[in-house]
Design a protein around this motif. Structure first.
Motif, PDB file in Angstrom:
ATOM      1  N   SER A 465     -21.219 138.117  78.931  1.00 53.62           N
ATOM      2  CA  SER A 465     -21.429 137.621  77.679  1.00 53.62           C
ATOM      3  C   SER A 465     -19.893 137.246  76.884  1.00 53.62           C
ATOM      4  O   SER A 465     -19.925 136.363  75.939  1.00 53.62           O
ATOM      5  N   GLY A 466     -18.972 137.690  77.300  1.00 54.29           N
ATOM      6  CA  GLY A 466     -17.646 137.735  76.833  1.00 54.29           C
ATOM      7  C   GLY A 466     -17.712 138.352  75.172  1.00 54.29           C
ATOM      8  O   GLY A 466     -17.031 137.935  74.328  1.00 54.29           O
ATOM      9  N   TYR A 467     -18.574 139.496  75.159  1.00 54.41           N
ATOM     10  CA  TYR A 467     -18.717 140.108  73.885  1.00 54.41           C
ATOM     11  C   TYR A 467     -17.491 140.990  73.517  1.00 54.41           C
ATOM     12  O   TYR A 467     -16.833 141.576  74.303  1.00 54.41           O
ATOM     13  N   SER A 468     -17.080 140.947  72.337  1.00 52.91           N
ATOM     14  CA  SER A 468     -16.074 141.930  71.983  1.00 52.91           C
ATOM     15  C   SER A 468     -16.194 142.358  70.462  1.00 52.91           C
ATOM     16  O   SER A 468     -16.355 141.516  69.520  1.00 52.91           O
ATOM     17  N   ASN A 469     -16.622 143.656  70.161  1.00 50.54           N
ATOM     18  CA  ASN A 469     -16.500 144.301  68.886  1.00 50.54           C
ATOM     19  C   ASN A 469     -15.803 145.649  68.940  1.00 50.54           C
ATOM     20  O   ASN A 469     -16.009 146.308  69.684  1.00 50.54           O
ATOM     21  N   PRO A 470     -14.451 145.673  68.357  1.00 46.16           N
ATOM     22  CA  PRO A 470     -13.858 146.931  68.296  1.00 46.16           C
ATOM     23  C   PRO A 470     -14.556 148.139  68.060  1.00 46.16           C
ATOM     24  O   PRO A 470     -14.182 149.476  68.452  1.00 46.16           O
ATOM     25  N   GLU A 471     -15.538 148.250  67.078  1.00 47.49           N
ATOM     26  CA  GLU A 471     -16.540 149.293  66.772  1.00 47.49           C
ATOM     27  C   GLU A 471     -16.941 149.834  68.064  1.00 47.49           C
ATOM     28  O   GLU A 471     -17.271 150.877  68.229  1.00 47.49           O
ATOM     29  N   VAL A 472     -17.683 148.874  68.659  1.00 47.09           N
ATOM     30  CA  VAL A 472     -18.411 149.091  70.023  1.00 47.09           C
ATOM     31  C   VAL A 472     -17.546 149.662  71.235  1.00 47.09           C
ATOM     32  O   VAL A 472     -17.920 150.808  71.473  1.00 47.09           O
ATOM     33  N   ASP A 473     -16.538 149.017  71.066  1.00 47.58           N
ATOM     34  CA  ASP A 473     -15.367 149.635  72.095  1.00 47.58           C
ATOM     35  C   ASP A 473     -15.135 151.176  71.885  1.00 47.58           C
ATOM     36  O   ASP A 473     -15.199 151.819  72.616  1.00 47.58           O
ATOM     37  N   ARG A 474     -15.081 151.345  70.384  1.00 51.33           N
ATOM     38  CA  ARG A 474     -14.520 152.644  70.109  1.00 51.33           C
ATOM     39  C   ARG A 474     -15.453 153.713  70.446  1.00 51.33           C
ATOM     40  O   ARG A 474     -15.400 154.837  70.850  1.00 51.33           O
ATOM     41  N   LEU A 475     -16.939 153.474  70.133  1.00 52.07           N
ATOM     42  CA  LEU A 475     -17.878 154.073  70.231  1.00 52.07           C
ATOM     43  C   LEU A 475     -18.130 154.612  71.652  1.00 52.07           C
ATOM     44  O   LEU A 475     -18.561 155.768  72.113  1.00 52.07           O
ATOM     45  N   VAL A 476     -18.161 153.515  72.556  1.00 55.13           N
ATOM     46  CA  VAL A 476     -18.335 153.736  73.793  1.00 55.13           C
ATOM     47  C   VAL A 476     -17.414 154.643  74.581  1.00 55.13           C
ATOM     48  O   VAL A 476     -17.593 155.565  75.376  1.00 55.13           O
ATOM     49  N   ARG A 477     -16.130 154.407  74.015  1.00 60.86           N
ATOM     50  CA  ARG A 477     -14.812 155.065  74.794  1.00 60.86           C
ATOM     51  C   ARG A 477     -14.988 156.680  73.993  1.00 60.86           C
ATOM     52  O   ARG A 477     -14.764 157.380  74.886  1.00 60.86           O
ATOM     53  N   GLU A 478     -15.334 156.722  72.662  1.00 60.22           N
ATOM     54  CA  GLU A 478     -15.636 158.097  72.085  1.00 60.22           C
ATOM     55  C   GLU A 478     -16.757 158.930  72.883  1.00 60.22           C
ATOM     56  O   GLU A 478     -16.581 159.934  73.308  1.00 60.22           O
ATOM     57  N   ALA A 479     -17.978 158.047  73.284  1.00 58.52           N
ATOM     58  CA  ALA A 479     -18.951 158.795  73.998  1.00 58.52           C
ATOM     59  C   ALA A 479     -18.600 159.429  75.296  1.00 58.52           C
ATOM     60  O   ALA A 479     -18.952 160.320  75.687  1.00 58.52           O
ATOM     61  N   ALA A 480     -17.672 158.571  75.933  1.00 63.61           N
ATOM     62  CA  ALA A 480     -17.368 158.988  77.576  1.00 63.61           C
ATOM     63  C   ALA A 480     -16.258 160.224  77.364  1.00 63.61           C
ATOM     64  O   ALA A 480     -16.292 161.030  78.320  1.00 63.61           O
ATOM     65  N   GLN A 481     -15.866 160.447  76.136  1.00 67.21           N
ATOM     66  CA  GLN A 481     -14.921 161.536  75.985  1.00 67.21           C
ATOM     67  C   GLN A 481     -15.625 162.778  75.611  1.00 67.21           C
ATOM     68  O   GLN A 481     -14.945 163.854  75.761  1.00 67.21           O
TER      69      GLN A 481
END
Length: 545
Positions: A465-481
């Motif tokens: 989709s070419g989607y970009s949302n910095p908060e989603v990036d942060r949450l997905v990255r945080e969840a993986a940690q």
């Protein structure tokens, strides 16, 4: 000038669409009956006949036979027979070692993962499998241009082989999904010799460790694999060969099963499964899916996946209210009931309700409210009906779905033109971003990282989709940690709620994996990851064999 194959695929799709132009009957909405999972058919003490060629009908053609770059479920079917992984899942969805000898150990700070691997075994080309070979494959995933595995491995700092039986992965920050990632294509270990000789053309003659090795591919027709004498568990392999034959028409797959010309067929249509279950000589495996089927809006994929998103100057791409109006126009329950005879389930999230990471937040859903949809469209000032073109795979079930969706959103103020496209062409189209609206799915992974990060984070390899949302990036990255499953589930739930507001993807329904087989074969398994496993399959011995 249009590509001739692509043009032919679209033309064929138009003919199919015309043939299916009759209205989709809307049935009374009733709850689906209980359907216990049947993940496999075992030999159960019955003797196997050694040898023979098993034919499996594939509903779509696989893409590249390369674990680093492929993105098709159907490729996973074929590769599963040739390329074992460091880990696998079992019938209950638990992670189990395959080319690894035990589950990994993780250092207290979460930054070092140690994986014990098999020694004394060989690839199909006769070269030794060891920890160095694992490092070669993982480095290829991390560095090769066009790799779709990079994001699945996380923020790797280094991969090392301190001895032949040990792989050490060092991280910049903790990465909890690694073991689950290595239970799919990222964990398929390729022969270093073949990688060196073939490079980016590895898919021309793939070499791994597995029950079978590659023999031949006839484009758009078939792929054949033959028994590998080098396989470390060759005494558990019964067949001489497997032929995967491309049969995109569900009716033809069912007819070939009935005639015995094929022994296994994937993706049995909900239109056929009830009758097949009643027939002598045919069995059906069924299990819920970890994946989803969805509509993807192109909101910024201008230069292809993996590239920075750019604005698209259309109301559906630039104004979230238009996408929210579309979501409010979709009656999921009626769609699933009418199109799929209640065999599938409505879906609102990339995280399956069957997952241990499912939460009320991740399962929240947009209501069906066409009146509110029309209000939203009026607020945006767009002309109604708002016209869109949606690309769909050109098989009958997806065309039925497209037509039913077309009817559903009309009440909310939308008019969809359906453009059928051949499946593998559709994969290329979504990679390039050459679409406005596109209906495709994902077969699903055991860890939610595999269903979210690659699709929803900025510049990810499957972010169609070419989607970009910095908060989603942060949450997905945080969840993986995170290592606490409850904390991970809560974090993914917060990310899903943002995605449901932004709507780069509208999740619509979840498949039930339906695989049919003739009862003269056994040793076939289909698990929740959607992959049909034939490595231990065989024909049952007849009296006198």
């Amino acid at each position: 000038m249009p590509h001739p194959l692509r043009a032919a695929a679209v033309a064929i799709g138009v003919v199919l669409a015309a043939a299916l132009a009759a209205c989709i009957p809307v049935q009374p909405v009733v709850p689906a009956p209980p359907r216990p999972d049947v993940p496999g058919v075992a030999f159960d003490g019955r003797p196997a006949r050694e040898g023979g060629n098993l034919v499996m009908a594939l509903s779509n053609e696989p893409d590249r036979l390369d674990p680093t770059t492929s993105s098709s479920l159907y490729t996973r079917y074929v590769m599963n027979a040739m390329c074992e992984k460091l880990y696998d899942i079992d019938a209950e969805g638990a992670l189990v070692p395959q080319l690894a000898t035990a589950l990994p150990t993780v250092s207290p700070d979460g930054l070092t993962v140690t994986i014990p691997v098999r020694t004394g075994i060989r690839f199909a080309d006769g070269t030794p499998f060891d920890a160095t070979a694992v490092v070669t494959t993982l480095q290829r995933h991390l560095t090769m241009e066009g790799s779709t595995r990079r994001g699945e491995l996380g923020p790797v700092d280094a991969v090392e082989a301190p001895d032949a039986g040990t792989v050490v992965v060092r991280y910049q920050r903790p990465f909890a999904p690694l073991t689950a990632s290595l239970a799919d294509r990222a964990g398929m270990i390729m022969s270093p010799k073949a990688i060196a000789e073939l490079g980016a053309d590895f898919s021309r003659s793939p070499v791994c460790v597995g029950p079978f090795r590659f023999a031949e591919r006839v484009p758009q027709t078939s792929i054949t694999v033959v028994r590998d004498p080098n396989y470390y568990a060759a005494d558990h392999v019964h067949l001489d060969s497997i032929t995967y034959r491309i049969m995109t028409d569900a009716n033809i797959r069912a007819a070939n099963l009935r005639s015995g010309d094929v022994q296994v067929a994937d993706r049995i249509s909900p239109q056929d499964v009830d009758s097949l279950q009643l027939e002598n000589g045919i069995g059906v495996l069924q299990i819920g899916s970890l994946g989803y089927q969805a509509v993807t809006f192109n909101v910024g994929n201008v230069n292809g996946t993996g590239e920075p998103p750019e604005p698209i100057d259309t109301p559906i791409a630039s104004d979230v209210r238009v996408r929210q109006a579309f979501a409010l126009s979709v009656n999921r329950t009626t769609l699933v009931n009418s199109v799929f005879n209640n065999w599938y389930e409505p879906a609102c999230s990339p995280i399956s309700p069957a997952s241990t990471f499912s939460t009320p937040a991740s399962e929240s859903c947009q209501p069906y409210d066409p009146a509110r949809a029309r209000q939203l469209l009026a607020e945006t000032g767009v002309e109604t009906p708002y016209r869109l073109t949606m690309l769909v795979s050109n098989d009958a079930d997806n065309l039925r779905f497209g037509q039913a969706l077309q009817a559903s959103v009309r009440e909310g103020g939308f008019e969809i033109a359906i453009q059928p496209v051949e499946y593998s062409t559709l994969l290329d189209v979504q990679d390039r971003g050459d679409f406005e609206l596109l209906a495709l799915g994902w077969s699903g992974r055991i860890d939610p990282h595999g269903n979210t990060a690659n699709f929803l984070t900025t510049k990810a390899s499957n972010n169609y989709s070419g989607y970009s949302n910095p908060e989603v990036d942060r949450l997905v990255r945080e969840a993986a940690q995170l290592t606490d499953p409850a904390a991970r589930a809560e974090t993914y739930g917060r990310a899903v709620q943002i995605v449901q507001q932004d709507l780069p993807i509208l999740y619509v329904y979840r498949l039930r994996n339906l695989t049919a087989y003739t009862t003269d074969v056994a040793g076939i398994d289909t698990y929740a990851d959607g992959v049909v496993r034939l490595g231990r399959a065989g024909f049952l011995a007849e009296e006198g064999d």
